[in-house]
Design a protein around this motif. Sequence first.
Motif, PDB file in Angstrom:
ATOM      1  N   MET A 137       0.834  -1.188   0.000  1.00  0.00           N
ATOM      2  CA  MET A 137       0.000   0.000   0.000  1.00  0.00           C
ATOM      3  C   MET A 137       0.881   1.256   0.000  1.00  0.00           C
ATOM      4  SD  MET A 137      -2.972  -1.218  -0.068  1.00  0.00           S
ATOM      5  CE  MET A 137      -3.759  -2.797   0.236  1.00  0.00           C
ATOM      6  N   ARG A 138       0.369   2.350  -0.577  1.00  0.00           N
ATOM      7  CA  ARG A 138       1.139   3.571  -0.622  1.00  0.00           C
ATOM      8  C   ARG A 138       1.385   4.107   0.784  1.00  0.00           C
ATOM      9  NH1 ARG A 138      -2.345   7.391  -3.791  1.00  0.00           N
ATOM     10  NH2 ARG A 138      -3.874   6.403  -2.418  1.00  0.00           N
ATOM     11  N   GLN A 139       2.514   4.739   0.964  1.00  0.00           N
ATOM     12  CA  GLN A 139       2.925   5.143   2.299  1.00  0.00           C
ATOM     13  C   GLN A 139       2.736   6.625   2.568  1.00  0.00           C
ATOM     14  OE1 GLN A 139       4.032   2.726   4.653  1.00  0.00           O
ATOM     15  NE2 GLN A 139       2.917   1.702   3.039  1.00  0.00           N
ATOM     16  N   THR A 140       2.393   7.424   1.559  1.00  0.00           N
ATOM     17  CA  THR A 140       2.215   8.850   1.771  1.00  0.00           C
ATOM     18  C   THR A 140       0.886   9.295   1.213  1.00  0.00           C
ATOM     19  OG1 THR A 140       3.347   9.386  -0.314  1.00  0.00           O
ATOM     20  CG2 THR A 140       4.694   9.283   1.676  1.00  0.00           C
ATOM     21  N   VAL A 141       0.289  10.268   1.855  1.00  0.00           N
ATOM     22  CA  VAL A 141      -0.953  10.871   1.374  1.00  0.00           C
ATOM     23  C   VAL A 141      -0.827  12.368   1.575  1.00  0.00           C
ATOM     24  CG1 VAL A 141      -2.413   8.894   1.881  1.00  0.00           C
ATOM     25  CG2 VAL A 141      -2.073  10.625   3.629  1.00  0.00           C
ATOM     26  N   PRO A 142      -1.569  13.169   0.799  1.00  0.00           N
ATOM     27  CA  PRO A 142      -1.530  14.612   1.023  1.00  0.00           C
ATOM     28  C   PRO A 142      -2.144  14.957   2.367  1.00  0.00           C
ATOM     29  CG  PRO A 142      -3.242  14.007  -0.561  1.00  0.00           C
ATOM     30  CD  PRO A 142      -2.431  12.774  -0.313  1.00  0.00           C
ATOM     31  N   PRO A 143      -1.888  16.181   2.854  1.00  0.00           N
ATOM     32  CA  PRO A 143      -2.492  16.577   4.137  1.00  0.00           C
ATOM     33  C   PRO A 143      -4.010  16.379   4.099  1.00  0.00           C
ATOM     34  CG  PRO A 143      -0.872  18.202   3.419  1.00  0.00           C
ATOM     35  CD  PRO A 143      -1.034  17.234   2.286  1.00  0.00           C
ATOM     36  N   LEU A 144      -4.553  15.849   5.187  1.00  0.00           N
ATOM     37  CA  LEU A 144      -5.974  15.509   5.213  1.00  0.00           C
ATOM     38  C   LEU A 144      -6.744  16.470   6.096  1.00  0.00           C
ATOM     39  CD1 LEU A 144      -5.694  11.645   5.721  1.00  0.00           C
ATOM     40  CD2 LEU A 144      -5.996  12.878   3.572  1.00  0.00           C
ATOM     41  N   ASN A 196      -1.440  -3.183  -5.757  1.00  0.00           N
ATOM     42  CA  ASN A 196      -1.163  -2.234  -4.689  1.00  0.00           C
ATOM     43  C   ASN A 196      -0.091  -2.712  -3.717  1.00  0.00           C
ATOM     44  OD1 ASN A 196      -2.688   0.043  -5.237  1.00  0.00           O
ATOM     45  ND2 ASN A 196      -4.562  -0.877  -4.446  1.00  0.00           N
ATOM     46  N   LEU A 197       0.485  -3.872  -4.001  1.00  0.00           N
ATOM     47  CA  LEU A 197       1.597  -4.336  -3.179  1.00  0.00           C
ATOM     48  C   LEU A 197       2.849  -3.526  -3.479  1.00  0.00           C
ATOM     49  CD1 LEU A 197       1.204  -8.210  -3.602  1.00  0.00           C
ATOM     50  CD2 LEU A 197       0.819  -6.919  -1.492  1.00  0.00           C
ATOM     51  N   ASP A 198       3.736  -3.468  -2.501  1.00  0.00           N
ATOM     52  CA  ASP A 198       5.060  -2.922  -2.755  1.00  0.00           C
ATOM     53  C   ASP A 198       5.677  -3.696  -3.919  1.00  0.00           C
ATOM     54  OD1 ASP A 198       7.658  -1.498  -1.562  1.00  0.00           O
ATOM     55  OD2 ASP A 198       8.164  -3.561  -2.096  1.00  0.00           O
ATOM     56  N   PRO A 199       6.264  -3.010  -4.917  1.00  0.00           N
ATOM     57  CA  PRO A 199       6.766  -3.707  -6.112  1.00  0.00           C
ATOM     58  C   PRO A 199       7.712  -4.867  -5.809  1.00  0.00           C
ATOM     59  CG  PRO A 199       6.763  -1.344  -6.480  1.00  0.00           C
ATOM     60  CD  PRO A 199       6.417  -1.548  -5.037  1.00  0.00           C
ATOM     61  N   VAL A 200       8.602  -4.684  -4.833  1.00  0.00           N
ATOM     62  CA  VAL A 200       9.535  -5.762  -4.494  1.00  0.00           C
ATOM     63  C   VAL A 200       8.777  -6.942  -3.901  1.00  0.00           C
ATOM     64  CG1 VAL A 200      11.492  -6.421  -3.057  1.00  0.00           C
ATOM     65  CG2 VAL A 200      11.476  -4.182  -4.185  1.00  0.00           C
ATOM     66  N   GLU A 201       7.842  -6.663  -2.977  1.00  0.00           N
ATOM     67  CA  GLU A 201       7.057  -7.733  -2.368  1.00  0.00           C
ATOM     68  C   GLU A 201       6.201  -8.440  -3.418  1.00  0.00           C
ATOM     69  OE1 GLU A 201       4.879  -5.800   0.692  1.00  0.00           O
ATOM     70  OE2 GLU A 201       6.615  -5.598   2.031  1.00  0.00           O
ATOM     71  N   ARG A 202       5.655  -7.684  -4.353  1.00  0.00           N
ATOM     72  CA  ARG A 202       4.836  -8.292  -5.402  1.00  0.00           C
ATOM     73  C   ARG A 202       5.676  -9.226  -6.267  1.00  0.00           C
ATOM     74  NH1 ARG A 202       1.456  -5.165 -10.191  1.00  0.00           N
ATOM     75  NH2 ARG A 202       0.470  -7.026 -11.058  1.00  0.00           N
ATOM     76  N   ARG A 203       6.891  -8.797  -6.605  1.00  0.00           N
ATOM     77  CA  ARG A 203       7.759  -9.647  -7.434  1.00  0.00           C
ATOM     78  C   ARG A 203       8.103 -10.936  -6.702  1.00  0.00           C
ATOM     79  NH1 ARG A 203      12.978 -10.249  -7.203  1.00  0.00           N
ATOM     80  NH2 ARG A 203      13.299  -8.318  -6.013  1.00  0.00           N
ATOM     81  N   VAL A 204       8.422 -10.830  -5.414  1.00  0.00           N
ATOM     82  CA  VAL A 204       8.774 -12.017  -4.640  1.00  0.00           C
ATOM     83  C   VAL A 204       7.578 -12.972  -4.565  1.00  0.00           C
ATOM     84  CG1 VAL A 204       9.386 -12.861  -2.342  1.00  0.00           C
ATOM     85  CG2 VAL A 204      10.586 -10.892  -3.310  1.00  0.00           C
ATOM     86  N   MET A 205       6.405 -12.439  -4.307  1.00  0.00           N
ATOM     87  CA  MET A 205       5.231 -13.302  -4.184  1.00  0.00           C
ATOM     88  C   MET A 205       4.847 -13.924  -5.516  1.00  0.00           C
ATOM     89  SD  MET A 205       2.668 -12.225  -1.200  1.00  0.00           S
ATOM     90  CE  MET A 205       2.199 -10.561  -1.520  1.00  0.00           C
ATOM     91  N   THR A 206       4.991 -13.166  -6.594  1.00  0.00           N
ATOM     92  CA  THR A 206       4.685 -13.728  -7.912  1.00  0.00           C
ATOM     93  C   THR A 206       5.659 -14.848  -8.256  1.00  0.00           C
ATOM     94  OG1 THR A 206       3.772 -11.612  -8.661  1.00  0.00           O
ATOM     95  CG2 THR A 206       4.398 -13.198 -10.358  1.00  0.00           C
ATOM     96  N   GLU A 207       6.935 -14.648  -7.923  1.00  0.00           N
ATOM     97  CA  GLU A 207       7.921 -15.702  -8.170  1.00  0.00           C
ATOM     98  C   GLU A 207       7.641 -16.937  -7.314  1.00  0.00           C
ATOM     99  OE1 GLU A 207      11.631 -13.827  -7.372  1.00  0.00           O
ATOM    100  OE2 GLU A 207      11.706 -12.752  -9.304  1.00  0.00           O
TER     101      GLU A 207
END
Length: 311
Positions: A1-8, A228-239
């Motif tokens: 999931m994304r880690q930053t959001v604009p001020p709320l 929406n997974l972190d790209p590195v985590e997504r690659r590991v899980m897909t592999e």
Amino acid sequence: MRQTVPPLPEALVPCFDAEGDEPFTWLREAAATIRDQRLAHGAVLVHGLPLDGPEGLVRARDALGIAAHTPTEAFNNRSDFGNGIVSPITWPGDRMICPFQEASFSRTFPTVVLTACLAPPDGAGRTHLGDMRRMAEHLPAHLADRVRAEGWMMSRSFHAKFGISWQEAFSVPDSAALDEVLRAAGIESSWLPEGTLHTMRHRPGFLAHPTTGEECWFNQISFLNAGNLDPVERRVMTETFGKYLPTNTYFGDGTTLSDDDLAAVQHAYDAVRTHVRWRRGDLLIADNIITAQGRSPFEGAPAFLVALGED
């Protein structure tokens, strides 16, 4: 999931201060007003309740006239304190939780979520709220119409030694009991060659609120999507797991969401997102159909309890 959001902006939800020497008596007397305000605004915040453990949250739930909800399927491990009181979903404290509605992947789900603050987070930790009645106006019309017409699909695979087991997820001891639960829940299933349970279900993307009749975005098509997974985590899980990822989502016809589709949904969540500051003794009473909940990263040692409820 994304880690930053604009001020709320701060959430414009009704706030009440528990009154008198008998705060739960006051809460019982205010229950009808709180329910009306919840339906109008999506959530209500009550300050100053003696919420120092599960018993206090049970008393608050009972005073509000809300029945306990028993989930038919768990997303991940939660501590169970009995009498319908659980911990928040397990999630690393340094990661944001994108807004979601409890059990919106199930046929049965809580209509109300009560969150008790036993100890607030340090620093800038906030809970995020999103008005799901307003999601469609911030989505591309073709995307909202497609989800409205087709619904969405969720794939879930229970791999050994990764996440919770299917026995834990469905609270069943064996495959015979599992088959009964899956049939009742409208979930298709198959067993992969290595003995992994793979499930697939189709759910509506919008719901008409049972009391107000308002159309609400009600799904986890974005929250549980592999994109929406972190790209590195997504690659590991897909592999590791190939196409049978622990969870993934699709349009109702089985089509994969594009990066643009996911970005559009996330933009809509951002457009309707507000935040709540916590104090010790706060009780957040959220309508689970109208309001999605998430949080920023939390610091310190915050402590919360959750009661899933039904009107």
